[in-house]
Enzyme design. Structure first.
Site: not given
Ligand SMILES: *Cc1c(COP(=O)(O)O)cnc(C)c1O
Length: 346
Positions: A49, A262, A288
């Site tokens: 991010k 999720y 993730y």
């Molecule tokens: C937000 C996030 C993702 C996904 O990214 P998107 O752009 O929302 O698809 C993947 N891995 C981590 C660790 C994240 O925080």
């Protein structure tokens, strides 16, 4: 360059390293796996991010905002990185958090949420199923009525401004690979709100270097997420790179590794997190990268990637979330021993 036309706050530690995972590759006996270390972007334990927020928060400053509103799940990495970035800029953050993910007693005290509070974000937890977009709109209206200038960042920072971070990241990876004389055959990464994948696809298309990208979904079903990724990519192209088109045929999502939903742990995720920790000394996360790595491992075991190939696993961060899921990895003393044997960890 995009950053000549769109303001950008340079905070991330870039370029992030691109490293081989030799022991994991040997153990799986398939392709050579490389890792793109966006867990090392440098802000408050890093993550993907930060790249998006460099553009989003520059836009917030351009709009003369004095408060930022964003949304996510309780253990959102996006909210944690936004909280840290806002602290650095002296901006207030209102974080609207949807109560979804694991049902663990430490969940609302630990990990990302603990860090949000450390960064003095105002956190408001709302029930699962709340319309988060509508809630951020009404919250912005309330703040405006009180004389404030709010700037709203959507969940995951996934819009046509945030995605610019990954348009630039694609170029960074291609430059890095060229300097190393490395031919990348495929990129695999976790995909959630779609901005990372959209940016990567657009960035690769802009360089006319169409490395296949596979997004491993951590929540949404394949078709729904592919449509979201394509829409963000097209909108970002229209805003920033109107001469570039993203071919819908290049948008690939695999949603076979989500499990029950999720943020809900799976066995394959726990195996992947432990395996990578134990043979590479590297932290993944339960929501993730653990699920995306579980997907990559399963695909390699099924013989879907030739041994001669180079695969880049894009580490998008998230390890702060590990501390909110102590039970998910089954690390009691007893489970530890049997778990290690079952993995065949080296
Ligand atoms: C937000 C996030 C993702 C996904 O990214 P998107 O752009 O929302 O698809 C993947 N891995 C981590 C660790 C994240 O925080």
């Amino acid at each position: 360059m995009i950053s000549d036309r769109f303001p950008r706050l340079r905070v991330a530690h870039l370029p992030t390293p691109l490293e081989p995972l030799d022991r994991l590759s040997a153990l799986l006996g398939g392709p050579r796996i490389w890792i793109k270390r966006d867990d090392c972007t440098g802000l408050a334990t890093g993550g993907n991010k930060v790249r998006k927020l460099e553009f989003l928060l520059a836009d917030a400053l351009r709009a003369k905002a004095d408060v930022v509103i964003t949304t996510g799940a309780v253990q959102s990495n996006h909210v944690r990185q936004t909280a840290a970035f806002c602290a650095k800029l002296g901006l207030e953050l209102v974080a609207l958090l949807e109560d979804r993910g694991a049902n663990d007693p430490t969940f609302k005290r630990s990990g990302n949420l603990f860090l949000d509070r450390l960064f003095a974000a105002q956190t408001r937890i709302v029930p699962a199923g709340t319309d988060m977009r509508a809630l951020s709109t009404t919250t912005a209206e309330e703040l405006r009525a009180a004389g404030r200038r709010p700037y709203v960042i959507p969940t995951g920072g996934s819009n046509s401004i945030g995605a610019l971070g990954y348009v630039e990241a694609a170029a960074e990876l291609l430059d890095q690979a060229a300097a190393m004389n490395l031919t990348i055959d495929e990129i695999v990464h976790p995909t959630g709100s779609g901005g990372t994948q959209a940016g990567l696809l657009l960035g690769l298309a802009a360089r006319k270097h169409l490395v296949p990208v596979l997004g491993v979904s951590v929540g949404k079903p394949r078709q729904e997420l592919e449509a979201i990724v394509l829409a963000i990519a097209q909108e970002t192209a229209a805003n920033a790179l109107p001469e570039v088109t993203v071919d819908p045929q290049t948008v690939h999502v695999d949603s076979d590794y989500v499990g029950d939903g999720y943020g809900l742990p799976t066995e394959a995720m726990a195996e992947a997190v432990k395996l990578v920790a134990r043979c590479e000394g590297l932290l993944l996360d339960p929501v993730y990268t653990g699920k995306a790595m579980a997907g990559l491992i399963a695909r390699i075991r099924a013989g879907r990637h030739a041994a001669s190939r180079n695969i880049v696993f894009w580490h998008t961060g998230g390890s702060a979330g590990l501390f909110a899921y102590p039970a998910a990895l089954g690390l009691t003393a007893e489970a530890e021993e049997t778990g290690t044997a079952a993995l065949g960890a080296p």
